[in-house]
Enzyme design. Structure first.
Site, PDB file in Angstrom:
ATOM      1  CB  CYS A 107       0.430   7.074   0.945  1.00  0.00           C
ATOM      2  SG  CYS A 107      -1.042   7.774   0.206  1.00  0.00           S
ATOM      3  CB  ILE A 108       0.680   2.183   3.866  1.00  0.00           C
ATOM      4  CG1 ILE A 108      -0.009   2.718   5.125  1.00  0.00           C
ATOM      5  CG2 ILE A 108       1.516   0.970   4.193  1.00  0.00           C
ATOM      6  CD1 ILE A 108      -1.154   1.854   5.607  1.00  0.00           C
TER       7      ILE A 108
END
Length: 110
Positions: free
Chosen positions: A109-110
């Site tokens: 996940c960014i």
């Protein structure tokens, strides 16, 4: 960064995730959701409980594709799809739901 839960301060990292998973409770989830201007419904709780069980079993927060597939298996196809999960967690089903569930940010996940 921290939130106040029942008179106790709970530390958060710079992205708003709990630094100590053991400090999570449903009240903490409600406060984290309120920060995103959300109110948790039974459908939200179903996903949050699922995530906590998943984490207990695998010691990892699932990425969105894994989450979608696993929820579909356990809760049915109507809930195991991205559209449904994004309606519940508009900032990203894995990322936002894991934050509310007191879990670390999912890998990837960014």
């Amino acid at each position: 960064m921290a939130i106040e839960v029942n008179g106790k301060s709970i530390d958060l990292d710079e992205e708003g995730y709990l630094t100590n998973l053991a400090e999570w409770n449903e009240e903490a989830a409600k406060i984290l959701a309120a920060q995103d201007e959300m109110e948790l419904t039974d459908n939200h709780w179903e996903v949050l409980r699922f995530l906590r069980e998943y984490y207990d079993e695998y010691q990892i927060a699932p990425a969105v594709r894994v989450l979608t597939k696993a929820i579909g298996k356990k809760l049915g196809k109507d809930k195991g799809n991205s559209k449904y999960l994004y309606e519940l967690f508009p900032y990203g089903p894995a990322k936002q739901a894991c934050r509310f569930a007191g879990l670390p940010k999912p890998t990837g996940c960014i």
